[in-house]
Scaffold this motif. Structure first.
Motif, PDB file in Angstrom:
ATOM      1  N   GLY A   1       0.837  -1.246   0.011  1.00 26.01           N
ATOM      2  CA  GLY A   1       0.010   0.029   0.055  1.00 26.01           C
ATOM      3  C   GLY A   1       0.906   1.206  -0.026  1.00 26.01           C
ATOM      4  O   GLY A   1       0.534   2.254  -0.630  1.00 26.01           O
ATOM      5  N   GLY A   2       1.937   1.165   0.865  1.00 29.29           N
ATOM      6  CA  GLY A   2       2.760   2.501   0.967  1.00 29.29           C
ATOM      7  C   GLY A   2       3.459   2.716  -0.343  1.00 29.29           C
ATOM      8  O   GLY A   2       3.610   3.744  -0.857  1.00 29.29           O
ATOM      9  N   LEU A   3       4.007   1.600  -0.968  1.00 31.03           N
ATOM     10  CA  LEU A   3       4.840   1.728  -2.075  1.00 31.03           C
ATOM     11  C   LEU A   3       3.956   2.104  -3.420  1.00 31.03           C
ATOM     12  O   LEU A   3       4.154   2.985  -4.320  1.00 31.03           O
ATOM     13  CB  LEU A   3       5.580   0.370  -2.592  1.00 31.03           C
ATOM     14  N   SER A   4       2.559   1.621  -3.374  1.00 30.72           N
ATOM     15  CA  SER A   4       1.611   2.113  -4.375  1.00 30.72           C
ATOM     16  C   SER A   4       1.347   3.404  -4.357  1.00 30.72           C
ATOM     17  O   SER A   4       1.364   4.207  -5.322  1.00 30.72           O
ATOM     18  CB  SER A   4       0.331   1.301  -4.281  1.00 30.72           C
ATOM     19  N   LEU A   5       1.079   4.060  -3.107  1.00 31.30           N
ATOM     20  CA  LEU A   5       1.035   5.556  -3.058  1.00 31.30           C
ATOM     21  C   LEU A   5       2.068   6.335  -3.289  1.00 31.30           C
ATOM     22  O   LEU A   5       1.887   7.206  -4.153  1.00 31.30           O
ATOM     23  CB  LEU A   5       0.504   5.909  -1.660  1.00 31.30           C
ATOM     24  N   ILE A   6       3.348   5.899  -3.098  1.00 28.00           N
ATOM     25  CA  ILE A   6       4.420   6.591  -3.494  1.00 28.00           C
ATOM     26  C   ILE A   6       4.764   6.364  -5.152  1.00 28.00           C
ATOM     27  O   ILE A   6       4.788   7.431  -5.881  1.00 28.00           O
ATOM     28  CB  ILE A   6       5.615   5.813  -2.958  1.00 28.00           C
ATOM     29  N   GLY A   7       4.467   5.309  -5.990  1.00 24.51           N
ATOM     30  CA  GLY A   7       4.677   5.004  -7.180  1.00 24.51           C
ATOM     31  C   GLY A   7       3.692   5.683  -7.943  1.00 24.51           C
ATOM     32  O   GLY A   7       4.038   6.210  -8.939  1.00 24.51           O
ATOM     33  N   THR A   8       2.455   5.914  -7.400  1.00 20.99           N
ATOM     34  CA  THR A   8       1.361   6.398  -8.374  1.00 20.99           C
ATOM     35  C   THR A   8       1.358   8.077  -8.083  1.00 20.99           C
ATOM     36  O   THR A   8       0.849   8.735  -9.048  1.00 20.99           O
ATOM     37  CB  THR A   8       0.061   5.974  -8.131  1.00 20.99           C
ATOM     38  N   HIS A   9       1.903   8.491  -6.948  1.00 24.43           N
ATOM     39  CA  HIS A   9       1.705  10.097  -6.639  1.00 24.43           C
ATOM     40  C   HIS A   9       2.853  10.652  -6.543  1.00 24.43           C
ATOM     41  O   HIS A   9       2.719  12.018  -6.955  1.00 24.43           O
ATOM     42  CB  HIS A   9       0.977  10.379  -5.313  1.00 24.43           C
ATOM     43  N   VAL A  10       3.935  10.244  -6.185  1.00 25.20           N
ATOM     44  CA  VAL A  10       5.229  11.078  -5.796  1.00 25.20           C
ATOM     45  C   VAL A  10       5.830  11.323  -7.263  1.00 25.20           C
ATOM     46  O   VAL A  10       6.061  10.204  -7.752  1.00 25.20           O
ATOM     47  CB  VAL A  10       6.116  10.358  -4.733  1.00 25.20           C
ATOM     48  N   PRO A  11       6.356  12.353  -7.460  1.00 31.09           N
ATOM     49  CA  PRO A  11       7.287  12.475  -8.796  1.00 31.09           C
ATOM     50  C   PRO A  11       8.171  11.766  -8.755  1.00 31.09           C
ATOM     51  O   PRO A  11       9.002  11.589  -7.880  1.00 31.09           O
ATOM     52  CB  PRO A  11       7.235  13.993  -8.718  1.00 31.09           C
ATOM     53  N   SER A  12       8.850  11.159 -10.026  1.00 34.48           N
ATOM     54  CA  SER A  12       9.900  10.419 -10.000  1.00 34.48           C
ATOM     55  C   SER A  12      11.233  10.988  -9.488  1.00 34.48           C
ATOM     56  O   SER A  12      12.087  10.249  -9.021  1.00 34.48           O
ATOM     57  CB  SER A  12      10.170   9.931 -11.596  1.00 34.48           C
ATOM     58  N   ASN A  13      11.545  12.437  -9.716  1.00 28.84           N
ATOM     59  CA  ASN A  13      12.606  12.766  -9.001  1.00 28.84           C
ATOM     60  C   ASN A  13      12.609  13.157  -7.444  1.00 28.84           C
ATOM     61  O   ASN A  13      13.586  13.599  -6.955  1.00 28.84           O
ATOM     62  CB  ASN A  13      12.784  14.088  -9.706  1.00 28.84           C
ATOM     63  N   ARG A  14      11.503  12.504  -6.910  1.00 26.14           N
ATOM     64  CA  ARG A  14      11.517  12.641  -5.388  1.00 26.14           C
ATOM     65  C   ARG A  14      11.046  11.164  -4.845  1.00 26.14           C
ATOM     66  O   ARG A  14      10.935  10.852  -3.593  1.00 26.14           O
ATOM     67  CB  ARG A  14      10.479  13.456  -4.913  1.00 26.14           C
ATOM     68  N   ARG A  15      10.857  10.038  -5.857  1.00 27.58           N
ATOM     69  CA  ARG A  15      10.276   8.619  -5.679  1.00 27.58           C
ATOM     70  C   ARG A  15      11.485   7.966  -4.519  1.00 27.58           C
ATOM     71  O   ARG A  15      10.907   7.052  -3.513  1.00 27.58           O
ATOM     72  CB  ARG A  15       9.901   7.896  -6.860  1.00 27.58           C
ATOM     73  N   ALA A  16      12.733   8.098  -4.905  1.00 28.55           N
ATOM     74  CA  ALA A  16      13.542   7.160  -4.078  1.00 28.55           C
ATOM     75  C   ALA A  16      13.689   7.688  -2.849  1.00 28.55           C
ATOM     76  O   ALA A  16      13.746   7.034  -1.626  1.00 28.55           O
ATOM     77  CB  ALA A  16      14.858   7.143  -4.952  1.00 28.55           C
ATOM     78  N   GLU A  17      13.694   9.106  -2.650  1.00 26.69           N
ATOM     79  CA  GLU A  17      13.773   9.613  -1.306  1.00 26.69           C
ATOM     80  C   GLU A  17      12.624   9.368  -0.508  1.00 26.69           C
ATOM     81  O   GLU A  17      12.578   9.165   0.661  1.00 26.69           O
ATOM     82  CB  GLU A  17      13.865  11.135  -1.477  1.00 26.69           C
ATOM     83  N   ALA A  18      11.159   9.292  -1.247  1.00 29.51           N
ATOM     84  CA  ALA A  18       9.959   9.074  -0.426  1.00 29.51           C
ATOM     85  C   ALA A  18       9.929   7.553   0.016  1.00 29.51           C
ATOM     86  O   ALA A  18       9.684   7.054   0.980  1.00 29.51           O
ATOM     87  CB  ALA A  18       8.781   9.184  -1.589  1.00 29.51           C
ATOM     88  N   ASN A  19      10.645   6.743  -0.946  1.00 26.88           N
ATOM     89  CA  ASN A  19      11.023   5.284  -0.431  1.00 26.88           C
ATOM     90  C   ASN A  19      11.817   5.091   0.924  1.00 26.88           C
ATOM     91  O   ASN A  19      11.417   4.485   1.724  1.00 26.88           O
ATOM     92  CB  ASN A  19      11.677   4.378  -1.676  1.00 26.88           C
ATOM     93  N   SER A  20      12.612   6.146   0.911  1.00 26.19           N
ATOM     94  CA  SER A  20      13.463   5.975   2.046  1.00 26.19           C
ATOM     95  C   SER A  20      12.879   6.197   3.461  1.00 26.19           C
ATOM     96  O   SER A  20      12.854   5.924   4.582  1.00 26.19           O
ATOM     97  CB  SER A  20      14.936   6.930   1.955  1.00 26.19           C
ATOM     98  N   VAL A  21      11.927   7.355   3.010  1.00 24.43           N
ATOM     99  CA  VAL A  21      11.030   8.035   4.323  1.00 24.43           C
ATOM    100  C   VAL A  21      10.226   7.033   4.816  1.00 24.43           C
ATOM    101  O   VAL A  21      10.134   6.724   5.902  1.00 24.43           O
ATOM    102  CB  VAL A  21      10.423   9.328   4.055  1.00 24.43           C
ATOM    103  N   LEU A  22       9.731   6.134   3.970  1.00 24.83           N
ATOM    104  CA  LEU A  22       8.858   5.139   4.226  1.00 24.83           C
ATOM    105  C   LEU A  22       9.359   3.911   5.120  1.00 24.83           C
ATOM    106  O   LEU A  22       8.815   3.422   5.800  1.00 24.83           O
ATOM    107  CB  LEU A  22       8.232   4.421   2.933  1.00 24.83           C
ATOM    108  N   ASN A  23      10.632   3.632   4.563  1.00 24.77           N
ATOM    109  CA  ASN A  23      11.388   2.386   5.059  1.00 24.77           C
ATOM    110  C   ASN A  23      11.883   3.051   6.642  1.00 24.77           C
ATOM    111  O   ASN A  23      11.963   2.101   7.541  1.00 24.77           O
ATOM    112  CB  ASN A  23      12.520   2.064   4.626  1.00 24.77           C
ATOM    113  N   ILE A  24      12.318   4.327   6.665  1.00 27.92           N
ATOM    114  CA  ILE A  24      12.674   4.491   7.827  1.00 27.92           C
ATOM    115  C   ILE A  24      11.708   4.958   8.928  1.00 27.92           C
ATOM    116  O   ILE A  24      11.708   4.266  10.233  1.00 27.92           O
ATOM    117  CB  ILE A  24      13.382   6.226   7.694  1.00 27.92           C
ATOM    118  N   GLY A  25      10.367   5.007   8.481  1.00 31.10           N
ATOM    119  CA  GLY A  25       9.307   5.345   9.357  1.00 31.10           C
ATOM    120  C   GLY A  25       8.839   3.662   9.741  1.00 31.10           C
ATOM    121  O   GLY A  25       8.289   3.542  10.831  1.00 31.10           O
ATOM    122  N   GLY A  26       9.050   2.622   8.925  1.00 40.10           N
ATOM    123  CA  GLY A  26       8.971   1.274   9.574  1.00 40.10           C
ATOM    124  C   GLY A  26       9.896   0.625  10.241  1.00 40.10           C
ATOM    125  O   GLY A  26       9.518   0.157  11.352  1.00 40.10           O
ATOM    126  N   TYR A  27      11.225   1.001   9.777  1.00 40.95           N
ATOM    127  CA  TYR A  27      12.365   0.332  10.423  1.00 40.95           C
ATOM    128  C   TYR A  27      12.678   0.821  11.992  1.00 40.95           C
ATOM    129  O   TYR A  27      13.136   0.116  12.760  1.00 40.95           O
ATOM    130  CB  TYR A  27      13.656   0.293   9.558  1.00 40.95           C
TER     131      TYR A  27
END
Length: 369
Positions: free
Chosen positions: A276-302
Motif C-alpha cells: 500500500g505504501g509503495l503504491s501510493l508513492i509510485g502513483t503519486h510522488v514525482p519520479s525525481n523524489r520517489r527514491a527519497e520517499a521510499n527512504s522515508v517510508l522505510n525509515i518510518g517502518g524500521y
C-alpha cells in the motif's frame, strides 16, 4: 528481525536523495558491489571484526536496494504501469526475505560446514543482479517537474517528501510500521519458542518460520493488486491486529498453532502495508523524489521495529516472556487500530480509491451496460 540497524538507517538518509539527484544506476550498482564485498567477507571471515564489517556493508546494500532499487523498478514500469511495478518491487523484496532463510536453513541442515555454500549461492545471485542492473535501461529522473523541489545542495540531510505527498507517505507508514514491527518481534521470538513447544532443535525452524511469514506476505500482495490503496492498508492493520491477538494466545497458553497463525498474519500485515505504501508513492510522488520517499517510508517502518524490539527484549528479561510479549502485543495492537482509523478517514486515500484504474474500468463497464 534482519535489517534494522544504524548502517541501514544512515544509508536510507543518503541513498534516496542521491538516487533522485544522480539517477538510479549510479547508486544501485555501487550498492550491489558493496553487497558482493559483504558476501565475500562473510565467506572468508576469520574474526568478529570481519563479521562486523560484513554486517555493516550488508546494511548499506539493503538501504540502497529499498530506496534506489525499488524506485528503479517503478521507473521501468512507466507512467501507465506504476501500480503493477510497485507490486513487483514489493513482492520481490518479501519473497527474497522468505526464500533466503529457508535456503540457508536447508543448507545448514544438510551440510556440516554450511557457511561457504550459503554465501556462494548468494554470490551467484548478486552477480546476476549486478549484470541485470547494468544492462537495464533505467531512465534518469527528470531534474525539473511541476510543484516539486529540486534536489540540490550538499551535506547530510534527512530525506523528505514533497508537501502534497506527505500525508500519503504518512498513511503508508501508519500501516507498514506496525506490520514490520510485528514481523520483527515474531521472527525474534517465534523460532526459539516454536522449537521449545515442538521439542525440536533444527536450523529449519528459524528458516521455515521466516519463509512461511514472507511467502504469506507475497501471496496476499498477489491477491489484492486491484484493490485501492485504502483497502490494502486497512487490511494490513487488521492483519497486524489479529497477529498480536494470536501471539498473546500462543505465549500465554504455550501453544504452537496460534504462534504459527501469528507469524502468518504478521507477514500479511507487513506485505500489505509495504504494498500500500509503495503504491501510493509510485502513483503519486514525482519520479525525481520517489527514491527519497521510499527512504522515508522505510525509515518510518524500521525505526519503531528496531526500537520496540530492543525495549521489549529488556522488558521480557525483567518481567518474563508472557507479560513482556503481552505488553508488546497490546502496544502494537493499539498502533494498528490507530493506523487503521487514520487511513479509513483520510481524504488522500479516499481520493485515490475514487480514481483507482481497476474501479474506474469496472464503473465504465457498468455504465456501458
Amino acid at each position: 528481525m534482519r535489517r534494522t540497524s544504524p548502517d541501514l538507517l544512515l544509508t536510507l538518509v543518503v541513498a534516496g536523495r542521491a538516487a533522485d539527484r544522480f539517477g538510479r544506476k549510479p547508486v544501485l550498482i555501487p550498492g550491489l558491489l558493496v553487497a558482493l564485498t559483504a558476501c565475500v567477507l562473510f565467506m572468508s571471515a576469520s574474526s568478529v571484526v570481519v563479521l562486523v564489517i560484513a554486517r555493516f556493508l550488508t546494511g548499506v546494500a539493503v538501504g540502497v536496494v529499498v530506496s534506489a532499487g525499488m524506485a528503479a523498478v517503478v521507473d521501468l514500469g512507466g507512467p501507465d504501469r506504476r501500480r503493477q511495478a510497485s507490486l513487483a518491487a514489493s513482492v520481490a523484496m518479501v519473497l527474497g526475505a522468505g526464500l533466503g532463510p529457508l535456503l540457508a536453513g536447508l543448507i545448514a541442515q544438510e551440510t556440516a560446514e554450511p557457511v561457504v555454500p550459503i554465501f556462494a549461492v548468494e554470490l551467484v545471485l548478486l552477480l546476476g543482479a549486478l549484470v541485470i542492473a547494468y544492462r537495464l535501461p533505467i531512465p534518469r529522473p527528470s531534474p525539473r517537474q511541476p510543484s516539486t523541489r529540486q534536489v540540490t545542495g550538499s551535506g547530510l540531510h534527512l530525506p523528505s517528501v514533497p508537501r502534497p505527498n506527505q500525508n500519503q507517505v504518512a498513511l503508508g507508514i501508519a500501516a507498514f510500521a506496525p506490520g514490520i514491527t510485528a514481523t520483527s518481534f515474531v521472527l525474534s521470538l517465534g523460532p526459539s519458542l516454536l522449537s521449545t513447544l515442538l521439542g525440536v532443535s533444527s536450523p529449519l525452524i528459524a528458516g521455515g518460520t521466516a519463509c512461511v511469514m514472507f511467502v504469506t506476505a507475497t501471496a496476499v500482495q498477489l491477491a489484492v493488486p486491484r484493490l485501492p490503496a485504502r483497502s490494502i492498508l486497512i487490511l494490513s492493520t487488521g492483519a497486524t491486529l489479529a497477529s498480536m491477538i494470536a501471539l498473546v494466545v500462543a505465549v500465554n497458553g504455550s501453544l504452537a498453532v496460534p504462534l504459527v497463525v501469528a507469524a502468518v498474519l504478521a507477514g500479511a500485515g507487513q506485505g500489505l502495508g509495504q504494498l500500500g505504501g509503495l503504491s501510493l508513492i509510485g502513483t503519486h510522488v514525482p519520479s525525481n523524489r520517489r527514491a527519497e520517499a521510499n527512504s522515508v517510508l522505510n525509515i518510518g517502518g524500521y525505526v519503531p521495529a528496531g526500537v520496540l524490539a530492543v525495549l521489549i527484549g529488556y522488558l521480557i528479561d525483567a518481567v518474563g516472556l508472557a507479560r513482556g510479549a503481552t505488553l508488546f502485543a497490546a502496544i502494537l495492537a493499539l498502533a494498528a487500530i490507530a493506523g487503521g482509523a487514520l487511513i479509513s478517514t483520510s481524504p488522500e486515500v479516499a481520493a485515490e480509491a475514487d480514481t483507482h484504474p481497476g474501479l474506474m474500468s469496472r464503473a465504465r463497464g457498468r455504465t456501458v451496460k
